[in-house]
Design a protein around this motif. Structure first.
Motif, PDB file in Angstrom:
ATOM      1  N   GLN A   3       0.853  -1.182   0.000  1.00  0.00           N
ATOM      2  CA  GLN A   3       0.000   0.000   0.000  1.00  0.00           C
ATOM      3  C   GLN A   3       0.890   1.233   0.000  1.00  0.00           C
ATOM      4  N   LEU A   4       0.450   2.257  -0.713  1.00  0.00           N
ATOM      5  CA  LEU A   4       1.220   3.490  -0.819  1.00  0.00           C
ATOM      6  C   LEU A   4       0.392   4.660  -0.302  1.00  0.00           C
ATOM      7  N   VAL A   5       1.035   5.530   0.456  1.00  0.00           N
ATOM      8  CA  VAL A   5       0.347   6.701   0.998  1.00  0.00           C
ATOM      9  C   VAL A   5       1.194   7.935   0.703  1.00  0.00           C
ATOM     10  N   GLU A   6       0.607   8.850  -0.063  1.00  0.00           N
ATOM     11  CA  GLU A   6       1.286  10.105  -0.359  1.00  0.00           C
ATOM     12  C   GLU A   6       0.941  11.155   0.694  1.00  0.00           C
ATOM     13  N   SER A   7       1.867  12.061   0.907  1.00  0.00           N
ATOM     14  CA  SER A   7       1.623  13.192   1.798  1.00  0.00           C
ATOM     15  C   SER A   7       2.511  14.350   1.372  1.00  0.00           C
ATOM     16  N   GLY A   8       2.208  15.522   1.921  1.00  0.00           N
ATOM     17  CA  GLY A   8       3.037  16.690   1.655  1.00  0.00           C
ATOM     18  C   GLY A   8       2.413  17.727   0.753  1.00  0.00           C
ATOM     19  N   ARG A  19       7.921  19.326  -0.600  1.00  0.00           N
ATOM     20  CA  ARG A  19       8.423  17.966  -0.684  1.00  0.00           C
ATOM     21  C   ARG A  19       7.281  16.994  -0.448  1.00  0.00           C
ATOM     22  N   LEU A  20       7.071  16.127  -1.411  1.00  0.00           N
ATOM     23  CA  LEU A  20       6.064  15.082  -1.292  1.00  0.00           C
ATOM     24  C   LEU A  20       6.726  13.786  -0.840  1.00  0.00           C
TER      25      LEU A  20
END
Length: 111
Positions: A3-8, A19-20
Motif C-alpha cells: 500500500q502506498l500513501v502520499e503526503s506533503g 516535498r512530497l
C-alpha cells in the motif's frame, strides 16, 4: 500487500518549494521502481519522475532541473522535492510501485 500513501501536498506560492512523500506499507518496496505521476485539473495523468531500484532517475522535460526524486529504503519512502514551482504544477500527485497506486495528494500553486 503493498500500500502506498502520499503526503506533503498543500498550497504553495509560485517560486516556492514542496516535498512530497510516498510511504509504502505492507512490504519493502526497495526492489521496485517507483514513479510519481500528476493529474492537473481537467487533464490526463502524466509521468513526472521515476526512480529505479538502482536509484537511476528520469524526469519529464517540464520538471527537469526543478524536481528531484529520491528514495530512503530504510524508511520505505520515496520523495519528490519540488522547487521553483509554477502555476502549471498544480495537480494531484500520485505515486505508483508494482502497479499499485496511492490515493494522491493535491498540490496547488497559487499566489
Amino acid at each position: 500487500q503493498l500500500q502506498l500513501v502520499e503526503s506533503g501536498g498543500g498550497l504553495v506560492q509560485p517560486g516556492g518549494s514542496r516535498r512530497l512523500s510516498c510511504a509504502a506499507t505492507g512490504i519493502s518496496f526497495n526492489i521496485y521502481a517507483v514513479g510519481w505521476y500528476r493529474q492537473p485539473p481537467g487533464k490526463q495523468r502524466e509521468l513526472v519522475a521515476i526512480i529505479t531500484s538502482a536509484d537511476n532517475t528520469n524526469y519529464a522535460q517540464s520538471v527537469k532541473g526543478r524536481f528531484t526524486i529520491s528514495r530512503d529504503n530504510a524508511k520505505n519512502t520515496v520523495y519528490l522535492q519540488m522547487n521553483n514551482l509554477k502555476l502549471d504544477d498544480t495537480a494531484v500527485y500520485y505515486c505508483i510501485a508494482n502497479a499499485v497506486w496511492g490515493q494522491g495528494t493535491l498540490v496547488t500553486v497559487s499566489s
